[in-house]
Design a protein around this motif. Structure first.
Motif, PDB file in Angstrom:
ATOM      1  N   ASN A  93       0.808  -1.225   0.000  1.00 45.27           N
ATOM      2  CA  ASN A  93       0.000   0.000   0.000  1.00 45.27           C
ATOM      3  C   ASN A  93       0.837   1.270   0.000  1.00 45.27           C
ATOM      4  O   ASN A  93       0.467   2.263   0.632  1.00 45.27           O
ATOM      5  N   LEU A  94       1.959   1.250  -0.693  1.00 44.76           N
ATOM      6  CA  LEU A  94       2.684   2.509  -0.889  1.00 44.76           C
ATOM      7  C   LEU A  94       1.835   3.406  -1.779  1.00 44.76           C
ATOM      8  O   LEU A  94       1.107   2.917  -2.648  1.00 44.76           O
ATOM      9  N   PHE A  95       1.934   4.734  -1.579  1.00 47.31           N
ATOM     10  CA  PHE A  95       1.144   5.658  -2.394  1.00 47.31           C
ATOM     11  C   PHE A  95       1.702   5.634  -3.820  1.00 47.31           C
ATOM     12  O   PHE A  95       2.830   6.044  -4.077  1.00 47.31           O
ATOM     13  N   ALA A  96       0.867   5.154  -4.747  1.00 47.08           N
ATOM     14  CA  ALA A  96       1.356   4.828  -6.087  1.00 47.08           C
ATOM     15  C   ALA A  96       1.800   6.054  -6.876  1.00 47.08           C
ATOM     16  O   ALA A  96       2.622   5.951  -7.774  1.00 47.08           O
ATOM     17  N   HIS A  97       1.270   7.244  -6.527  1.00 48.63           N
ATOM     18  CA  HIS A  97       1.579   8.446  -7.306  1.00 48.63           C
ATOM     19  C   HIS A  97       2.724   9.245  -6.682  1.00 48.63           C
ATOM     20  O   HIS A  97       3.026  10.334  -7.141  1.00 48.63           O
ATOM     21  N   LYS A  98       3.340   8.715  -5.643  1.00 49.04           N
ATOM     22  CA  LYS A  98       4.419   9.448  -4.987  1.00 49.04           C
ATOM     23  C   LYS A  98       5.700   8.619  -5.025  1.00 49.04           C
ATOM     24  O   LYS A  98       5.648   7.391  -5.023  1.00 49.04           O
ATOM     25  N   LEU A 106       5.568  12.029   3.720  1.00 52.04           N
ATOM     26  CA  LEU A 106       4.200  12.579   3.734  1.00 52.04           C
ATOM     27  C   LEU A 106       3.643  12.697   5.154  1.00 52.04           C
ATOM     28  O   LEU A 106       3.136  13.752   5.555  1.00 52.04           O
ATOM     29  N   GLY A 107       3.740  11.607   5.917  1.00 52.21           N
ATOM     30  CA  GLY A 107       3.197  11.616   7.279  1.00 52.21           C
ATOM     31  C   GLY A 107       3.855  12.661   8.169  1.00 52.21           C
ATOM     32  O   GLY A 107       3.174  13.508   8.750  1.00 52.21           O
ATOM     33  N   LYS A 110       2.829  16.271   6.828  1.00 56.63           N
ATOM     34  CA  LYS A 110       1.418  16.680   6.873  1.00 56.63           C
ATOM     35  C   LYS A 110       0.780  16.420   8.232  1.00 56.63           C
ATOM     36  O   LYS A 110      -0.076  17.184   8.666  1.00 56.63           O
ATOM     37  N   ARG A 155       8.348   3.997   5.868  1.00 57.60           N
ATOM     38  CA  ARG A 155       7.274   4.987   5.952  1.00 57.60           C
ATOM     39  C   ARG A 155       6.614   4.955   7.328  1.00 57.60           C
ATOM     40  O   ARG A 155       6.328   6.006   7.915  1.00 57.60           O
TER      41      ARG A 155
ATOM     42  N   GLY B 132      -6.588   0.028  -0.189  1.00 61.80           N
ATOM     43  CA  GLY B 132      -5.358   0.014   0.611  1.00 61.80           C
ATOM     44  C   GLY B 132      -4.672   1.372   0.655  1.00 61.80           C
ATOM     45  O   GLY B 132      -3.999   1.693   1.643  1.00 61.80           O
ATOM     46  N   GLN B 133      -4.843   2.188  -0.391  1.00 60.22           N
ATOM     47  CA  GLN B 133      -4.220   3.508  -0.411  1.00 60.22           C
ATOM     48  C   GLN B 133      -4.773   4.385   0.715  1.00 60.22           C
ATOM     49  O   GLN B 133      -4.026   5.019   1.453  1.00 60.22           O
ATOM     50  N   ALA B 136      -3.728   3.009   4.154  1.00 61.98           N
ATOM     51  CA  ALA B 136      -2.358   3.373   4.516  1.00 61.98           C
ATOM     52  C   ALA B 136      -2.313   4.829   4.982  1.00 61.98           C
ATOM     53  O   ALA B 136      -1.638   5.156   5.965  1.00 61.98           O
ATOM     54  N   LEU B 140      -1.377   6.271   8.837  1.00 59.80           N
ATOM     55  CA  LEU B 140      -0.307   7.239   9.132  1.00 59.80           C
ATOM     56  C   LEU B 140      -0.819   8.380  10.002  1.00 59.80           C
ATOM     57  O   LEU B 140      -0.042   9.178  10.501  1.00 59.80           O
ATOM     58  N   LEU B 142      -3.305  10.562   8.794  1.00 62.28           N
ATOM     59  CA  LEU B 142      -3.871  11.634   7.988  1.00 62.28           C
ATOM     60  C   LEU B 142      -5.366  11.747   8.279  1.00 62.28           C
ATOM     61  O   LEU B 142      -6.048  10.734   8.464  1.00 62.28           O
ATOM     62  N   GLN B 146      -7.098  15.407   4.563  1.00 63.79           N
ATOM     63  CA  GLN B 146      -5.728  15.206   4.064  1.00 63.79           C
ATOM     64  C   GLN B 146      -5.639  13.964   3.200  1.00 63.79           C
ATOM     65  O   GLN B 146      -4.953  13.939   2.172  1.00 63.79           O
ATOM     66  N   TYR B 150      -4.249  14.497  -0.465  1.00 67.83           N
ATOM     67  CA  TYR B 150      -2.887  14.085  -0.815  1.00 67.83           C
ATOM     68  C   TYR B 150      -2.804  12.679  -1.397  1.00 67.83           C
ATOM     69  O   TYR B 150      -1.837  12.350  -2.075  1.00 67.83           O
ATOM     70  N   GLN B 155      -5.121  10.404  -7.319  1.00 63.82           N
ATOM     71  CA  GLN B 155      -5.134   9.153  -8.068  1.00 63.82           C
ATOM     72  C   GLN B 155      -6.488   8.878  -8.708  1.00 63.82           C
ATOM     73  O   GLN B 155      -6.605   8.011  -9.570  1.00 63.82           O
TER      74      GLN B 155
END
Lengths: 248, 235
Positions: A93-98, A106-107, A110, A155, B132-133, B136, B140, B142, B146, B150, B155
């Motif tokens: 579940n890594l942020f695919a667009h980053k 990010l955490g 933000k 992360r 899952g996005q 996650a 964290l 958020l 947020q 973000y 996406q």
């Protein structure tokens, strides 16, 4: 190892998915610095148990306490608690667009409002620790599964959590990449991180865990030190489970 | 067919007015639709209920009925929709500022109706982002806002843009109704004017206004195709 008040306490936790009783009166406490490995057949509720601790899964009854505080309801307080509990998922579940670096910063930027330069420096140190500092500017899809999972651990660590939850962190990996992820987890454990690890990796359970929890049908069946559990499982369910996985 | 040349200015005027109402309605519907979409995916149940109720009402009611409500209901409530006389904007879109309120009424109806579809197009994009996005992001720490800003929305727009385009094309065609609710001089009302009042044959006039709508919708469709192809390559 275990000192003072336990960090995570579950008391008579029940959860249903419709008619399915996924957590049946589960009570468990995890001390500070303790590494608890949760094993059991699929569908036994072990992932759900892991996910209730940061309330990704709400529970129907019972109480969950983290660091002396009952889990808050959805909102700012829950977000703050989640920021103190690292979570690593089976599917990364890594942020695919980053990029990998942006994923890690990010955490802190933000949620914790850290200065980007400070967050970046710590992120690079963490990526170095998990051995992928040279991948910092790539996107998740460009990395192997093992590298992605190590990035996901970095992360979670970037938030400087009080505990880490691992929900089958190696189950989606090719066999040759399992070791590199377990190495990172083992080093975390020996640094004194409080960890709850749902896994099928019996080797990790044997050498890194303080306690092994065996679950079946939503119930917590056994709770023992790994040497004792693997040598002398008390319940039939555990014996049956171990005979199935250890014969291969 | 000489009507197309003789009355070119009438067609052009109708085209310009239809384009104006479509541009304004598209902007309004995108903004309102985005707000309703955020309500519908919010973690707060009462807000979700408001969003769902909005979509259920406006997606399931015929646009004609929404237009009736705007054209007859608003005056009955004593409103001429004067809040849409936005200084500056009414210099470009001069019908916004006229004393006859029907342009504003039709605009309100078109925005309210289209926003329900915009909401669903945006939501389908959000649903296309793997769960899952968001999980996650939540783990964290958020917050909901947020998380959207973000992680999820950056996406989701890719998956939204094609259905959104279809919604806007449908809206352009739906705008043909406004001529029957008091808006004088848009593309479809031009046909009525030229055939009933001035006695031109219907078919050439219909061809003329069809060309007008196609000039707006075909390039938009082609643009969407291009975006879709680019995404297919990237995948």
């Amino acid at each position: 190892m275990t000192t003072g008040e336990p960090l995570i306490v579950l008391d008579s936790v029940n959860k249903w998915f419709g008619p399915l009783h996924v957590l049946d009166d589960v009570s468990l406490s995890v001390g500070r610095g303790e590494v608890v490995v949760v094993i059991g057949p699929s569908g036994s509720g072990k992932s759900t148990l892991c996910r209730t601790i940061n309330r990704l899964e709400p529970i129907n009854s019972g109480t969950i306490t983290f660091d002396g505080q009952p889990l808050p309801a959805e909102g700012k307080a829950l977000a703050k608690l989640r920021s103190e509990v690292g979570m690593v998922f089976q599917s990364f579940n890594l942020f695919a667009h980053k990029t990998i670096l942006e994923n890690v910063t990010l955490g802190p930027v933000k949620v914790r409002k850290e200065k980007p330069a400070v967050a970046r420096e710590r992120a690079m140190a963490l990526l170095d620790r998990v051995g992928i500092a040279n991948q910092a500017d790539k996107f998740p899809a460009q990395l192997s599964g093992g590298q992605q999972q190590r990035a996901a651990i970095a992360r979670a660590l970037a938030m400087q959590p009080k505990a880490m939850l691992f929900d089958e962190p190696t189950s989606a990996l090719d066999p040759e990449m399992v070791g590199e992820v377990l190495d990172v987890m083992t080093s975390l454990a020996s640094d004194g991180m409080t960890m709850v690890v749902v896994t099928h990796e019996m080797g990790f359970a044997r050498h890194a865990a303080n306690r092994v929890i065996f679950m079946a049908d939503g119930q917590l069946v056994e709770d023992a030190p790994p040497a004792e559990f693997f040598a002398n499982p008390r319940s039939e369910r555990a014996k049956d489970f171990l005979s199935k996985i250890l014969t291969h | 067919m000489s009507v197309l040349i003789d009355k070119f200015d009438v067609f052009a005027g109708g085209f310009w007015l239809t384009l104006q109402i479509c541009v304004l309605a598209a902007i309004g519907a995108l903004i309102l639709g985005a707000i309703v979409a955020v309500l519908r995916i919010s973690p707060v149940p009462p807000l979700r209920a408001v969003g769902t109720a909005y979509v259920n009402i406006f997606r399931n009611m015929p646009l004609t009925v929404v237009m009736f409500f705007a054209a007859f209901g608003l005056p009955a409530l004593g409103s001429n929709a004067d809040f849409l006389r936005i200084p500056g904007l009414d210099a470009i879109f001069n019908r916004l500022g006229t004393d006859l309120p029907y342009f504003r009424f039709a605009l309100i109806a078109l925005v309210l109706y289209t926003a329900a579809f915009v909401c669903e197009a945006l939501r389908s994009g959000v649903n296309a982002v793997p769960p899952g996005q968001a999980e996650a992001a939540r783990s964290l720490g958020l917050t909901f806002g947020q998380n959207l800003r973000y992680v999820v929305l950056p996406q989701s727009w890719k998956a939204s843009i094609v259905p959104l385009g279809s919604v806007i094309i449908a809206m352009i065609k739906n705008s043909a109704l406004v001529g029957f609710f008091g808006v004088v001089g848009d593309l479809s009302q031009t046909a009525d004017q030229l055939t009933s009042a001035e006695g031109y044959a219907f078919v050439p006039v219909a061809i003329g206004i069809s060309i007008g709508y196609l000039i707006m919708t075909v390039p938009l469709g082609a643009l969407l195709d291009r975006i879709e192809k680019r995404q297919a390559v990237a995948r």
